[in-house]
Motif scaffolding. Structure first.
Motif, PDB file in Angstrom:
ATOM      1  N   GLY A 187      10.475  13.689   0.662  1.00  0.00           N
ATOM      2  CA  GLY A 187      11.709  13.826   1.415  1.00  0.00           C
ATOM      3  C   GLY A 187      12.223  15.245   1.385  1.00  0.00           C
ATOM      4  N   ASN A 188      12.123  15.886   0.220  1.00  0.00           N
ATOM      5  CA  ASN A 188      12.569  17.259   0.114  1.00  0.00           C
ATOM      6  C   ASN A 188      11.669  18.197   0.895  1.00  0.00           C
ATOM      7  OD1 ASN A 188      13.445  15.759  -2.539  1.00  0.00           O
ATOM      8  ND2 ASN A 188      14.858  17.470  -2.264  1.00  0.00           N
ATOM      9  N   ASP A 189      10.396  17.859   1.050  1.00  0.00           N
ATOM     10  CA  ASP A 189       9.502  18.692   1.855  1.00  0.00           C
ATOM     11  C   ASP A 189       9.990  18.760   3.296  1.00  0.00           C
ATOM     12  OD1 ASP A 189       7.923  19.062  -0.356  1.00  0.00           O
ATOM     13  OD2 ASP A 189       6.460  17.520   0.184  1.00  0.00           O
ATOM     14  N   LEU A 190      10.422  17.633   3.850  1.00  0.00           N
ATOM     15  CA  LEU A 190      10.925  17.621   5.220  1.00  0.00           C
ATOM     16  C   LEU A 190      12.217  18.415   5.327  1.00  0.00           C
ATOM     17  CD1 LEU A 190      10.467  16.476   8.083  1.00  0.00           C
ATOM     18  CD2 LEU A 190      11.941  14.568   7.440  1.00  0.00           C
ATOM     19  N   VAL A 191      13.089  18.278   4.342  1.00  0.00           N
ATOM     20  CA  VAL A 191      14.338  19.035   4.341  1.00  0.00           C
ATOM     21  C   VAL A 191      14.047  20.531   4.268  1.00  0.00           C
ATOM     22  CG1 VAL A 191      16.479  19.477   3.071  1.00  0.00           C
ATOM     23  CG2 VAL A 191      15.640  17.140   3.314  1.00  0.00           C
ATOM     24  N   ASP A 192      13.127  20.912   3.382  1.00  0.00           N
ATOM     25  CA  ASP A 192      12.766  22.333   3.268  1.00  0.00           C
ATOM     26  C   ASP A 192      12.212  22.865   4.577  1.00  0.00           C
ATOM     27  OD1 ASP A 192      13.535  22.192   0.639  1.00  0.00           O
ATOM     28  OD2 ASP A 192      11.503  22.069  -0.169  1.00  0.00           O
ATOM     29  N   ALA A 193      11.361  22.066   5.232  1.00  0.00           N
ATOM     30  CA  ALA A 193      10.767  22.506   6.494  1.00  0.00           C
ATOM     31  C   ALA A 193      11.837  22.669   7.564  1.00  0.00           C
ATOM     32  CB  ALA A 193       9.710  21.501   6.950  1.00  0.00           C
ATOM     33  N   ALA A 194      12.757  21.702   7.664  1.00  0.00           N
ATOM     34  CA  ALA A 194      13.813  21.792   8.669  1.00  0.00           C
ATOM     35  C   ALA A 194      14.705  22.996   8.420  1.00  0.00           C
ATOM     36  CB  ALA A 194      14.646  20.507   8.665  1.00  0.00           C
TER      37      ALA A 194
ATOM     38  N   TYR B  80      18.799   1.942   4.809  1.00  0.00           N
ATOM     39  CA  TYR B  80      18.203   2.697   5.904  1.00  0.00           C
ATOM     40  C   TYR B  80      18.898   4.025   6.185  1.00  0.00           C
ATOM     41  CZ  TYR B  80      15.780  -1.664   6.950  1.00  0.00           C
ATOM     42  OH  TYR B  80      14.997  -2.791   6.875  1.00  0.00           O
ATOM     43  N   PHE B  81      20.163   4.153   5.786  1.00  0.00           N
ATOM     44  CA  PHE B  81      20.916   5.357   6.133  1.00  0.00           C
ATOM     45  C   PHE B  81      21.286   6.198   4.908  1.00  0.00           C
ATOM     46  CE2 PHE B  81      22.825   3.218  10.192  1.00  0.00           C
ATOM     47  CZ  PHE B  81      21.573   3.227  10.769  1.00  0.00           C
ATOM     48  N   THR B  82      22.188   5.695   4.077  1.00  0.00           N
ATOM     49  CA  THR B  82      22.737   6.563   3.031  1.00  0.00           C
ATOM     50  C   THR B  82      21.704   6.927   1.965  1.00  0.00           C
ATOM     51  OG1 THR B  82      23.633   4.629   1.867  1.00  0.00           O
ATOM     52  CG2 THR B  82      25.091   5.768   3.381  1.00  0.00           C
ATOM     53  N   ASP B  83      20.808   6.007   1.632  1.00  0.00           N
ATOM     54  CA  ASP B  83      19.761   6.352   0.668  1.00  0.00           C
ATOM     55  C   ASP B  83      18.811   7.408   1.218  1.00  0.00           C
ATOM     56  OD1 ASP B  83      20.772   4.624  -1.172  1.00  0.00           O
ATOM     57  OD2 ASP B  83      19.230   3.093  -0.962  1.00  0.00           O
ATOM     58  N   ARG B  84      18.748   7.549   2.524  1.00  0.00           N
ATOM     59  CA  ARG B  84      17.841   8.513   3.162  1.00  0.00           C
ATOM     60  C   ARG B  84      18.624   9.617   3.878  1.00  0.00           C
ATOM     61  NH1 ARG B  84      12.384   6.236   2.352  1.00  0.00           N
ATOM     62  NH2 ARG B  84      12.809   4.070   1.812  1.00  0.00           N
ATOM     63  N   HIS B  85      19.813   9.920   3.405  1.00  0.00           N
ATOM     64  CA  HIS B  85      20.697  10.811   4.153  1.00  0.00           C
ATOM     65  C   HIS B  85      20.080  12.176   4.406  1.00  0.00           C
ATOM     66  CE1 HIS B  85      21.601  11.755  -0.064  1.00  0.00           C
ATOM     67  NE2 HIS B  85      21.985  12.937   0.344  1.00  0.00           N
ATOM     68  N   GLU B  86      19.387  12.737   3.419  1.00  0.00           N
ATOM     69  CA  GLU B  86      18.818  14.067   3.620  1.00  0.00           C
ATOM     70  C   GLU B  86      17.713  14.046   4.674  1.00  0.00           C
ATOM     71  OE1 GLU B  86      17.582  15.669  -0.080  1.00  0.00           O
ATOM     72  OE2 GLU B  86      19.604  16.256  -0.684  1.00  0.00           O
ATOM     73  N   VAL B  87      16.889  13.014   4.631  1.00  0.00           N
ATOM     74  CA  VAL B  87      15.800  12.902   5.595  1.00  0.00           C
ATOM     75  C   VAL B  87      16.350  12.723   7.003  1.00  0.00           C
ATOM     76  CG1 VAL B  87      13.893  11.418   6.338  1.00  0.00           C
ATOM     77  CG2 VAL B  87      14.116  12.053   3.936  1.00  0.00           C
ATOM     78  N   LEU B  88      17.379  11.881   7.156  1.00  0.00           N
ATOM     79  CA  LEU B  88      17.953  11.666   8.481  1.00  0.00           C
ATOM     80  C   LEU B  88      18.637  12.924   9.004  1.00  0.00           C
ATOM     81  CD1 LEU B  88      19.376   8.045   8.151  1.00  0.00           C
ATOM     82  CD2 LEU B  88      17.312   8.782   9.354  1.00  0.00           C
ATOM     83  N   LYS B  89      19.254  13.700   8.113  1.00  0.00           N
ATOM     84  CA  LYS B  89      19.863  14.954   8.563  1.00  0.00           C
ATOM     85  C   LYS B  89      18.793  15.967   8.953  1.00  0.00           C
ATOM     86  CE  LYS B  89      22.938  15.386   5.127  1.00  0.00           C
ATOM     87  NZ  LYS B  89      24.078  15.964   4.383  1.00  0.00           N
ATOM     88  N   ALA B  90      17.681  15.973   8.224  1.00  0.00           N
ATOM     89  CA  ALA B  90      16.575  16.847   8.610  1.00  0.00           C
ATOM     90  C   ALA B  90      16.002  16.434   9.958  1.00  0.00           C
ATOM     91  CB  ALA B  90      15.484  16.807   7.535  1.00  0.00           C
ATOM     92  N   ARG B  91      15.907  15.135  10.191  1.00  0.00           N
ATOM     93  CA  ARG B  91      15.457  14.636  11.491  1.00  0.00           C
ATOM     94  C   ARG B  91      16.373  15.130  12.604  1.00  0.00           C
ATOM     95  NH1 ARG B  91      16.963  10.508  14.843  1.00  0.00           N
ATOM     96  NH2 ARG B  91      15.303   9.450  16.034  1.00  0.00           N
ATOM     97  N   SER B  92      17.692  15.006  12.387  1.00  0.00           N
ATOM     98  CA  SER B  92      18.653  15.472  13.389  1.00  0.00           C
ATOM     99  C   SER B  92      18.486  16.960  13.656  1.00  0.00           C
ATOM    100  CB  SER B  92      20.088  15.196  12.913  1.00  0.00           C
ATOM    101  OG  SER B  92      20.320  13.825  12.750  1.00  0.00           O
TER     102      SER B  92
END
Length: 493
Positions: free
Chosen positions: A14-21, A352-364
């Motif tokens: 999950g942090n990899d996606l955040v770092d990439a974004a 589906y949302f709050t537990d994955r908040h960082e991933v969903l923000k990176a998606r946005s």
């Protein structure tokens, strides 16, 4: 705004996606530094990493959006109207004290007088001569708002595809309400995921079958019927690719349970004390229940107020519950919330949302980056667009979310009771390594590592089992990848 990406505890990948974004947005900021408007917009996207998750409640007019917002918050805060009576988009965030700030399309207009009385939001709207208000940002002391900001747009703004795209453009996640499945709702659901990058990662929407008490003509068993409809919709091929879950919720009952007042409990208790046959007869219709000539322990004005707050189904349910043992205010409030479907919705929001908040923000952020590149295409931007698409399509978190949904609604079934373990490992009970591995907070690193290695070996065997079908082996490979991700990031134990 540069530097390290925001950290978090979602497991290594999950942090990899955040770092990439984060890195791609900073790269785009350098690329578009000669365009002040785009650069400002990109800085806003970077700032969103430090903000709560944005969850927009969308649906056609009359779907009960504001009622559901009130039920989630636990107090009556929606809808918000101007001095002319027009509905305004409300943004609800957790705050130490009630506060309301008005915004126009051009920027902030200033704070408005606000008060919190009897669990209700009271705002003094701006005068008719003031600049037009496009949204009102409300700080509100509510535990439910600690993890996300709720956005409640007027129903008139969600009446077509363009409106849905506009109101959900800045959302990290969407709760879409519908009264019954209709082709219009399907079109609007597809519009929520507009764009190639969004369509490839449809993991941020929960569908709510709202006003569930209307199913089955409002009988006391109406919620059971509505839940059966929701289960069918979860397996409907036209629906399951557009959302993570489908949940039936009786919004009025949920709101009433969360905001139940002592005077209402007393009135309902008095009604429940009448003979059951007599009460059943007067609750056949709203006209009968509010008839002035009825000899009931509460007057017609009180009965009309109960209908406004609970609906006819809610009054039937509440009096039945009181008669069968919910004889205190807390007991009745808890049962109304539980039976309304709100508890299941809150669990889905967490999973589906709050537990994955960082991933969903990176998606946005990556979807927003794609919009920038399309709006202002440059030779150097092609690489950024390709990198964003590659990061989104390859993100393991989205495979986890899709598998979690498939397991929970029964689209994917694993043999010998492995469903529960697979769901837990991909985050059904929390996304920390301890939660995934079934441990409490006090687990030691050696305990976690031993359990992780054991799980990895077992799931590698499951993934290679030739007796399983393709979908089952694919699910097992996702679980294996999850275990490998935890093993690769021991510092995040």
């Amino acid at each position: 705004m540069t530097g390290a990406a925001p950290g978090g505890g979602q497991g290594g990948w999950g942090n990899d996606l955040v770092d990439a974004a984060w890195a791609m947005l900073n790269g785009a900021l350098g690329l578009y530094r000669d365009n002040p408007r785009t650069a400002h917009w990109l800085r806003d996207q970077l700032a969103r990493f430090d903000e709560p998750l944005r969850v927009t409640v969308a649906g056609l007019p009359g779907s009960g959006k504001s009622t559901l917002v009130n039920a989630i918050v636990g107090e009556e805060v929606a809808p918000i109207r101007t001095a002319d009576g027009d509905a305004v988009t409300g943004w609800y965030s957790n705050g130490a004290e009630p506060r309301a700030t008005a915004f126009s399309p051009q920027g902030p207009l200033g704070e408005l007088p606000v008060a919190r009385r009897d669990k209700r939001l009271h705002i003094s709207p701006p005068s008719r001569d003031a600049a037009p208000v496009s949204r009102l940002v409300v700080d509100w002391p509510a535990r439910a708002l600690r993890d996300f900001t709720l956005v409640d747009p007027p129903g008139s703004e969600v009446a077509d595809e363009d409106g849905v795209r506009q109101v959900t453009a800045e959302a990290d996640a969407v709760i879409y309400l519908m009264r019954r499945m209709h082709r219009t709702d399907l079109r609007l659901l597809r519009a929520v995921q507009d764009g190639p990058l969004a369509r490839s990662t449809r993991v941020n929407t929960i569908l709510v079958l709202c006003r569930a008490d209307e199913v089955g003509a409002g009988r006391v068993d109406a919620l059971s019927s509505a839940k059966q409809v929701a289960r069918r919709l979860r397996r409907d091929p036209a629906v399951r690719g557009l959302c993570q879950n489908v949940i039936a919720v009786a919004g009025l009952v949920a709101q009433a349970g969360r905001t139940l007042r002592e005077a209402e409990f007393a009135a309902l208790s008095a009604l429940a004390g009448r003979p059951r046959d007599e009460l059943d007869r007067v609750l056949l219709s709203t006209d009968r229940f509010t008839a002035a000539e009825l000899r009931l322990p509460v007057g017609p004005d009180v009965r009309r107020a109960l209908l406004d707050r609970f609906g006819l189904f809610g009054v039937r349910l509440a009096t039945t519950l009181i008669r069968t043992g919910c004889d205190t205010h807390p007991k009745l409030a808890g049962q109304l919330v539980q039976r309304s479907g709100l508890s299941e919705l809150r669990e889905s929001i967490a999973s589906y949302f709050t537990d994955r908040h960082e991933v969903l923000k990176a998606r946005s952020a990556l979807i927003a980056l794609g919009s920038v590149v399309r709006a202002d295409s440059r030779p150097e931007a092609g690489r950024l667009a390709a990198d964003a698409e590659r990061a989104l399509c390859g993100a393991h978190d989205f495979r986890e979310l899709r598998l979690l949904a498939a397991l929970q609604v029964g689209r994917t079934r694993l043999p010998e009771g492995l469903d529960e373990e697979a769901g837990r490992l991909v985050g059904a009970e929390g996304v920390s390594p301890a939660a995934r591995l079934g441990f409490g907070e006090g687990a030691t690193e050696p305990e976690l590592r031993a359990a992780l290695l054991d799980a990895l070996r077992r799931w590698q065997e499951v993934a290679a089992d030739p007796l399983l079908n393709h979908d089952q082996r694919y699910a097992a490979r996702i679980v294996v990848r999850t275990c490998e991700g935890m093993l690769a990031a021991p510092q995040r134990y």
